[in-house]
Design an enzyme around this catalytic site. Sequence first.
Site, short mmCIF file in Angstrom:
data_model
loop_
_atom_site.label_atom_id
_atom_site.label_comp_id
_atom_site.label_asym_id
_atom_site.label_seq_id
_atom_site.Cartn_x
_atom_site.Cartn_y
_atom_site.Cartn_z
N GLU A 180 0.83 -1.28 -0.03
CA GLU A 180 -0.25 -0.21 0.10
C GLU A 180 0.84 1.34 -0.12
O GLU A 180 0.39 2.21 -0.12
CB GLU A 180 -0.84 -0.13 1.15
N GLU A 194 5.97 -22.48 7.31
CA GLU A 194 6.27 -21.61 8.18
C GLU A 194 7.48 -22.43 9.15
O GLU A 194 8.31 -21.64 9.93
CB GLU A 194 5.25 -21.09 9.19
#
Length: 300
Positions: A83, A114
Amino acid sequence: MDLHSLITEQRNPNTFDIDERSTLEIVTLINREDARVALAVEAALDEIAALVDAAVNAISNGGRLIYVGAGTSGRLGVLDASECPPTFGIDPRRIVGVIAGGDPALRYPIEGVEDDAEQGVADMKALGVCAEDVVVGIAASGRTPYTLAAMRYARSVGAKVGCIVNNPHTDMEKAAHYPIVVLCGPEVITGSTRMKAGTAQKMVLNMISTATMIRLGKVYENLMVDVAPSNAKLRARAVGILCEITGVDAQQAQSALEAHGTVKAAAFALLTGAGGEEARAALEASGGHLKRALQMYRKR
């Protein structure tokens, strides 16, 4: 892994009977727990500010701010990084989000990624992480192998390392120069760290990126003067910002934006009467800070 030792994995005594509550009672309980998050973030403001200063220094000297995480934490880092270019006009190579499993993991869970410490190192190497960068690991548990390995590798090559975690005394906290520990307490649903922990991470990431962009001169007063006018909404916003700063009407602002290419250059020209080359030179001399450029110009 001893999950029971993690605050984020403990049962919340306020929600033991949430499965028996009405819909209104459920959302009320969630809201009450969410209200605790901002206070938990407030307790970490000094550490957040220190990390921002490191990020500003890194980007000012050609380095990068790099977020790295898995699952929800990774998605939030990628979101925040993604963003910044349209909002603040920053080169997307200067603020980067990395998620375990790559782009497919943004939409779909990929089991086991992960836990892959080797891939955490490989992803940092692929980015060419170096001493000029700031790398921020994000994980509610504070011990995700992928993220921890990425942080340790970054530190080994001289990068400054931060973290955002939601448990105390974790391996990630120990591995960071700038540890941000936000203790939100147990989740509404036991272990569902996409909730309060995720909200805390989003709040902290908003602070890090926004404060960094402000310090880099991408905000004038509280206006995003480096907004990239890449679509109709952002072009309208750019024109509105110019009107706010200079007091001209929308037609004059639009003409100035077309003539000078950026909000900053157009604003400088409108406020000073300077030509395009002079405006660009003044902004460059000020390090891209519009207010500083105006102050320097007026003191001549």
